[in-house]
Write an enzyme that holds these catalytic residues in place. Structure first.
Site, PDB file in Angstrom:
ATOM      1  N   CYS A 150      73.973 -26.144  -6.094  1.00 10.32           N
ATOM      2  CA  CYS A 150      72.973 -26.941  -5.377  1.00 10.32           C
ATOM      3  C   CYS A 150      71.563 -26.809  -5.930  1.00 10.32           C
ATOM      4  O   CYS A 150      70.847 -27.805  -6.066  1.00 10.32           O
ATOM      5  CB  CYS A 150      73.007 -26.630  -3.884  1.00 10.32           C
ATOM      6  SG  CYS A 150      72.337 -25.010  -3.414  1.00 10.32           S
ATOM      7  N   HIS A 203      70.949 -23.851   1.062  1.00  9.24           N
ATOM      8  CA  HIS A 203      71.267 -25.087   0.366  1.00  9.24           C
ATOM      9  C   HIS A 203      69.957 -25.730  -0.079  1.00  9.24           C
ATOM     10  O   HIS A 203      68.980 -25.749   0.676  1.00  9.24           O
ATOM     11  CB  HIS A 203      72.055 -26.037   1.264  1.00  9.24           C
ATOM     12  CG  HIS A 203      72.409 -27.331   0.589  1.00  9.24           C
ATOM     13  ND1 HIS A 203      73.052 -27.384  -0.620  1.00  9.24           N
ATOM     14  CD2 HIS A 203      72.180 -28.629   0.946  1.00  9.24           C
ATOM     15  CE1 HIS A 203      73.222 -28.647  -0.979  1.00  9.24           C
ATOM     16  NE2 HIS A 203      72.690 -29.421  -0.053  1.00  9.24           N
ATOM     17  N   ASP A 238      69.275 -35.522  -1.629  1.00 14.97           N
ATOM     18  CA  ASP A 238      70.175 -34.410  -1.952  1.00 14.97           C
ATOM     19  C   ASP A 238      71.165 -34.839  -3.031  1.00 14.97           C
ATOM     20  O   ASP A 238      72.099 -35.600  -2.766  1.00 14.97           O
ATOM     21  CB  ASP A 238      70.922 -33.969  -0.692  1.00 14.97           C
ATOM     22  CG  ASP A 238      71.653 -32.654  -0.903  1.00 14.97           C
ATOM     23  OD1 ASP A 238      71.797 -32.227  -2.058  1.00 14.97           O
ATOM     24  OD2 ASP A 238      72.084 -32.047   0.099  1.00 14.97           O
ATOM     25  N   GLU A 281      62.225 -23.554  18.302  1.00 12.80           N
ATOM     26  CA  GLU A 281      63.501 -23.239  18.947  1.00 12.80           C
ATOM     27  C   GLU A 281      63.276 -22.952  20.423  1.00 12.80           C
ATOM     28  O   GLU A 281      62.421 -22.153  20.798  1.00 12.80           O
ATOM     29  CB  GLU A 281      64.136 -22.025  18.263  1.00 12.80           C
ATOM     30  CG  GLU A 281      65.640 -21.964  18.383  1.00 12.80           C
ATOM     31  CD  GLU A 281      66.337 -22.962  17.478  1.00 12.80           C
ATOM     32  OE1 GLU A 281      67.164 -23.718  18.012  1.00 12.80           O
ATOM     33  OE2 GLU A 281      66.062 -22.989  16.275  1.00 12.80           O
ATOM     34  N   HIS A 284      71.406  -3.213   8.834  1.00  7.59           N
ATOM     35  CA  HIS A 284      71.570  -2.733   7.462  1.00  7.59           C
ATOM     36  C   HIS A 284      70.226  -2.815   6.758  1.00  7.59           C
ATOM     37  O   HIS A 284      69.357  -3.618   7.108  1.00  7.59           O
ATOM     38  CB  HIS A 284      72.612  -3.571   6.715  1.00  7.59           C
ATOM     39  CG  HIS A 284      72.230  -5.028   6.607  1.00  7.59           C
ATOM     40  ND1 HIS A 284      71.491  -5.530   5.566  1.00  7.59           N
ATOM     41  CD2 HIS A 284      72.482  -6.074   7.442  1.00  7.59           C
ATOM     42  CE1 HIS A 284      71.310  -6.833   5.747  1.00  7.59           C
ATOM     43  NE2 HIS A 284      71.893  -7.186   6.874  1.00  7.59           N
ATOM     44  N   ALA A 285      70.061  -1.972   5.766  1.00  7.73           N
ATOM     45  CA  ALA A 285      68.892  -2.065   4.904  1.00  7.73           C
ATOM     46  C   ALA A 285      69.188  -3.082   3.805  1.00  7.73           C
ATOM     47  O   ALA A 285      70.300  -3.607   3.717  1.00  7.73           O
ATOM     48  CB  ALA A 285      68.578  -0.700   4.302  1.00  7.73           C
ATOM     49  N   PRO A 309      72.748  -9.770   1.330  1.00  9.78           N
ATOM     50  CA  PRO A 309      72.536  -9.952  -0.114  1.00  9.78           C
ATOM     51  C   PRO A 309      72.112  -8.637  -0.749  1.00  9.78           C
ATOM     52  O   PRO A 309      71.365  -7.853  -0.164  1.00  9.78           O
ATOM     53  CB  PRO A 309      71.404 -10.984  -0.165  1.00  9.78           C
ATOM     54  CG  PRO A 309      70.614 -10.738   1.090  1.00  9.78           C
ATOM     55  CD  PRO A 309      71.595 -10.219   2.126  1.00  9.78           C
TER      56      PRO A 309
END
Length: 690
Positions: free
Chosen positions: A270, A330, A353, A442, A477-478, A579
């Site tokens: 993408c 994306h 797109d 939101e 998590h770190a 990630p």
């Protein structure tokens, strides 16, 4: 003429003066390249003054269209016209193009006519390109802010955002829209569209309209169903081509496509599709920027919900039908234009797109769709508004498909999709958040009203909210470094007045950025007892030797925690995408950079993995600096070893430039580095006579 010579001896297209005034000098200082709605001049070198009662006629030719006669006096805003000034043996012709002229390569013929209307002489030496003009108030791509135009049309370097919504990373990108022959390739892309190959005259007529041109570009950047630029591939192996993560710029892709006779380049994903489209649009003169939407929904059935079906082991439920999906990120582009084909309120940024996902009127393209329409939930406007709206607004619903085929809903997520929508700031290489352009805050009243309106238009259903339970499940998590072992903490919190006994299942999987699963790394099922008003913590140790076997080039791990207890009507599930980072490539360019003066870049990288790396290769490129160049590393790179290379190059254009570096190997890919290089013009010293 009487002396046997022609009247017009030579034609000077004044490319230096014209291109500078039209802001196209970066494209090519030699060829005439101008923008519509803005005058330009050519000079005729004549053998003698124009005889009395003789006059000049100017004709334009574009593609296979009939010739256009340029009027000799000012006409309406939709016609070409010219005026002339004579001085000795020169005639200065100033041409005025309409602000809605067709873009393309023109041929200009100059005719000398006798008093009785006969053609005495004809010269066709003038060729020029005409582009969109965002500096012209009457052009539908007009953009009123000069500082933004410097970014969205003139800047050849960019930053593309990736990762996950809560751990955003970025890569540098060389758009290179003014590099040699890119302009010609952009028109070659248009010429190879299905419409152009079927009816070139009709296609040419429509090239005055940026809606038509941009829609054509989004179809042609991917190769699905046409002679487009890029083949998409989202799983290894990337046999016979370049893995998507290897690219650092658009120019090698466009050149390879053109040199191969309009055969698609392998491979893109993408951000590559979006970046190439951005290059083409900026080159043609349409203000454009690359956008990243985090937690981006792909709603196949149009119900404004992304449905994930899992089996009782929490694995994706196999189905032969095309299914909904949610991508960690994306990328698409936004281009700026007035939408005269739509009701008021739809001007400005338009979503386009080029990633092939769904057919739109028979083509794999998407947009242009007004960003304003998405924010207001107006899904009846062209093009593809329901699909784009779902990308930033859909609910995510997880279901467990039991052995008897019954579905059991385990999680409804109404807030994750469409977070931290990002683009590069015009004020530097940092992130600008544009989420508020797409949606109201939101939980606000406006957000609920828009969603209800859009929901009724799409499916006619309401958007109910579930009551919160007394158990909460969370994952902490770190930010781990790829190659290290790290911990993930899953917490079960009991907010109720009674003790709870439950079964906790933890599943760790490697995934692609588009959520395609690559393999299971770890699974754990335990019974937990959580006393009232307390919390239970479970620690998962993730080891490199386990996740390295299945992790993709995107270095993404997903952790699913599933809590099932008899006391609750529905089980609870939460998901975290993690990630893993890698150190950057270090790029240093010492000394002052001057046009056409050789300099050296020093590039180094330290292997962060506990295993050796083989087949290492650096890829280096930079607009105005050098074309894409590979430097291969011989031998193994042992754990912790620093590998260093140097590269000599010669800048060819002045200005602020970026030198981009990518490192890849057998076990570690997509490692980037960048250095800023300020290239100065070369000044010749002025020598004073003694």
């Amino acid at each position: 003429m009487a002396d046997g010579k022609g009247f017009i001896v030579d034609v000077d297209v004044r490319s230096y003066e014209n291109n500078w005034a039209h802001r196209t000098s970066e494209i090519d200082p030699e060829r005439l390249i101008v923008r519509r709605g803005q005058a330009f001049s050519v000079t005729l070198q004549c053998s003698q003054p124009l005889p009395p009662k003789h006059h000049l006629v100017l004709l334009l030719h574009l593609g296979k269209r009939n010739e256009i006669k340029v009027q000799a006096e000012r006409g309406t805003g939709h016609t070409w016209w010219f005026n002339q000034q004579g001085a000795q043996d020169e005639i200065l012709l100033t041409l005025h193009s309409p602000a809605d002229a067709i873009i393309g390569q023109y041929r200009l013929a100059v005719l000398m006519m006798s008093p009785d209307g006969r053609i005495l002489e004809k010269t066709e030496k003038v060729m020029f390109h005409l582009l969109f003009n965002p500096w012209c108030k009457d052009d539908v791509v007009y953009f009123p802010d000069e500082s933004l135009l410097q970014e969205y049309v003139m800047n050849e370097d960019g930053v593309i955002y990736m990762g996950t919504w809560d751990y955003i990373s970025s890569i540098p990108w060389n758009y290179g829209q003014f590099e040699d022959y890119v302009l010609d390739i952009c028109f070659e892309v248009l010429d190879n569209s299905n419409a152009a190959l079927t009816d070139s005259e009709m296609d040419t007529e429509k090239r005055s309209d940026p809606v038509y041109v941009s829609r054509t570009i989004t179809a042609m950047v991917n190769s699905n169903g046409d002679r487009g630029v890029l083949n998409g591939r989202w799983v290894e192996p990337y046999t016979g081509g370049v893995p998507p993560y290897r690219w650092t710029g658009s120019v090698p892709i466009l050149r390879q496509w053109s040199e191969a006779g309009a055969r698609p380049v392998k491979y893109g994903q993408c951000w590559v599709f979006a970046a190439v489209a951005c290059t083409v649009m900026r080159c043609l003169g349409i203000p454009t920027r690359t956008i990243t939407n985090f937690c981006s929904a792909h709603d196949v059935d149009g119900n404004l919900a992304v449905d994930f079906l899992l089996n009782e082991k929490l694995e994706n439920f196999n189905t032969r039908n095309k299914t909904d999906s949610s991508w960690n990120f994306h990328c698409w582009i936004e281009s700026w234009m007035r939408r005269d084909d739509l009701p008021r309120g739809n001007n400005g940024w338009q979503v386009l797109d080029p990633t092939p996902q769904e057919l739109s009127e028979g083509e794999f393209c998407c947009g242009p769709c007004p960003v304003a329409a998405i924010k207001e939930g107006n899904l009846n406007v062209k093009y593809d508004a329901p699909f784009v709206f779902a990308e930033v607004n859909a609910d995510i619903i997880h279901w467990v498909v039991q052995q008897d085929g019954q579905r059991r809903r385990i999680q409804v997520d109404k807030v994750s999709v469409g977070q931290n929508i990002s683009t590069k700031s015009v004020y530097g290489d940092h992130r600008e958040d544009v989420t508020q352009h797409y949606k109201y805050p939101e939980g606000s009243r406006e957000e609920r009203e828009v969603y209800e309106k859009a929901g009724r238009q799409v499916t006619g259903v309401s958007n109910e909210r579930a009551e919160p339970g007394r158990l909460e499940l969370s994952i902490k998590h770190a930010r781990p470094v790829f190659g290290t072992d790290f911990d993930v903490i899953v917490k079960v919190k009991n907010k109720g007045e009674r003790d709870v006994h439950a079964q906790l299942t933890l599943l760790v999987m490697a995934i692609m950025y588009n959520s395609v699963h690559r393999g299971e790394c770890q699974r754990k099922t335990i019974s937990v007892a959580v006393p009232a008003l307390t919390a239970h913590k479970e620690v998962l140790r993730l080891r490199y030797e386990d996740y390295a076997k299945c992790v993709s080039e995107h270095r993404l791990i997903t952790v699913k925690a599933f809590l099932d207890t008899p006391e609750e009507n529905e089980p609870i599930m939460t998901v975290a995408n993690i990630p893993m980072s890698v150190p950057e490539v270090l790029v240093q360019v010492p000394g002052k950079a001057v046009v056409h003066k050789q300099m050296t870049a020093y590039i180094s990288f330290i292997n962060p993995l506990p295993v050796p790396l083989n087949n290492g290769v650096f890829t280096v490129e930079g607009a105005g600096l050098l074309s894409a160049t590979e430097i291969r590393v011989s031998g193994d790179i042992t754990p912790g070893q620093r590998v260093a290379v140097k590269l000599s190059f010669t800048p060819v254009r002045p200005g602020v430039r970026k030198l981009l570096v990518d490192f890849d190997s057998d076990r570690l890919y997509d490692v980037k580095g960048v250095a800023t290089v300020i290239v100065r013009k070369r000044y010749s010293p002025v020598l004073n006579g003694s």
